[in-house]
Write an enzyme that holds these catalytic residues in place. Structure first.
Site, PDB file in Angstrom:
ATOM      1  N   VAL A  47       0.836  -1.195   0.000  1.00  0.00           N
ATOM      2  CA  VAL A  47       0.000   0.000   0.000  1.00  0.00           C
ATOM      3  C   VAL A  47       0.880   1.258   0.000  1.00  0.00           C
ATOM      4  O   VAL A  47       0.559   2.249  -0.650  1.00  0.00           O
ATOM      5  CB  VAL A  47      -0.965   0.002   1.216  1.00  0.00           C
ATOM      6  CG1 VAL A  47      -1.758   1.300   1.287  1.00  0.00           C
ATOM      7  CG2 VAL A  47      -1.905  -1.191   1.152  1.00  0.00           C
ATOM      8  N   CYS A  48       1.997   1.194   0.715  1.00  0.00           N
ATOM      9  CA  CYS A  48       2.872   2.362   0.883  1.00  0.00           C
ATOM     10  C   CYS A  48       3.280   3.027  -0.433  1.00  0.00           C
ATOM     11  O   CYS A  48       3.167   4.253  -0.556  1.00  0.00           O
ATOM     12  CB  CYS A  48       4.104   1.998   1.705  1.00  0.00           C
ATOM     13  SG  CYS A  48       3.700   1.360   3.349  1.00  0.00           S
ATOM     14  N   PRO A  49       3.737   2.275  -1.439  1.00  0.00           N
ATOM     15  CA  PRO A  49       4.135   2.962  -2.668  1.00  0.00           C
ATOM     16  C   PRO A  49       2.980   3.647  -3.385  1.00  0.00           C
ATOM     17  O   PRO A  49       3.170   4.686  -4.015  1.00  0.00           O
ATOM     18  CB  PRO A  49       4.767   1.859  -3.526  1.00  0.00           C
ATOM     19  CG  PRO A  49       4.332   0.575  -2.940  1.00  0.00           C
ATOM     20  CD  PRO A  49       4.035   0.833  -1.504  1.00  0.00           C
TER      21      PRO A  49
END
Length: 188
Positions: A47-49
């Site tokens: 999810v972070c990118p």
């Protein structure tokens, strides 16, 4: 925990920023300007990118509003550089990426998951006095929306520049605001 309205605590971290050498950032560097601290669990994840790419797409608008963005994870600045150099999404980032491997910043903002050594997915807006005005924390599986962050920043800046005014739900720049008073009680 009453973090809204509190002043950020002292920290020092090494940052990676595209096109620059590694450099240190402290709490004193942040004061005098609006700042977003954008915590995420870890480099090289899922999810972070997507969130960081979304934020990168709003970075020019944020800079135009006088806001600096600091993404923060408990990874090192070396890991941030490696991720930036190898990921299509992360290569779009031009804001500083702070390494918080000692967990100082994550602890200061109360978002460290100690049992994992990772930061929660959390966003904080800090005003030029170093005071936290907005915060958002979501579970690890729920990504944030940078356009909504921009809207919240515009509202916080409006309220700071217009004492006695508040921004109602879904407020957009140029929309009506409210002046809280006894006359409004029960009429909204």
């Amino acid at each position: 925990m009453g973090i809204i309205g509190s002043t950020i605590k002292p920290f020092k971290a090494t940052a990676f920023q595209a096109g620059k050498d590694f450099f240190d950032v402290t709490d004193e560097d942040v004061k005098g300007n609006w700042a977003v601290f954008f915590f995420y669990p870890a480099d090289f994840t899922f999810v972070c990118p997507t969130e960081l790419e979304d934020l990168a797409e709003q970075y020019d608008a944020l800079k135009g509003m006088g806001v600096e963005v600091y993404s923060v994870s408990t990874d090192t600045h070396f890991s941030h550089k490696a991720w930036h150099d190898t990921s299509e999404k992360i290569s779009k980032i031009s804001f500083p990426m702070l390494g918080d491997q000692l967990h100082t910043i994550s602890n200061n903002f109360g978002v460290l998951r100690e049992e994992m050594g990772l930061a929660d997915r959390a966003t904080f807006l800090v005003d030029p006095d170093g005071v936290i005005q907005v915060m958002e924390i979501t579970c690890e599986g729920v990504g944030r929306n940078a356009k909504e962050l921009v809207r919240k920043i515009k509202a916080a800046q409006y309220v700071r520049e217009n004492p006695g005014q508040v921004c109602p739900a879904k407020w957009e720049e140029g929309s009506d605001t409210l002046a809280p008073s006894l006359d409004l009680v029960g009429k909204i």
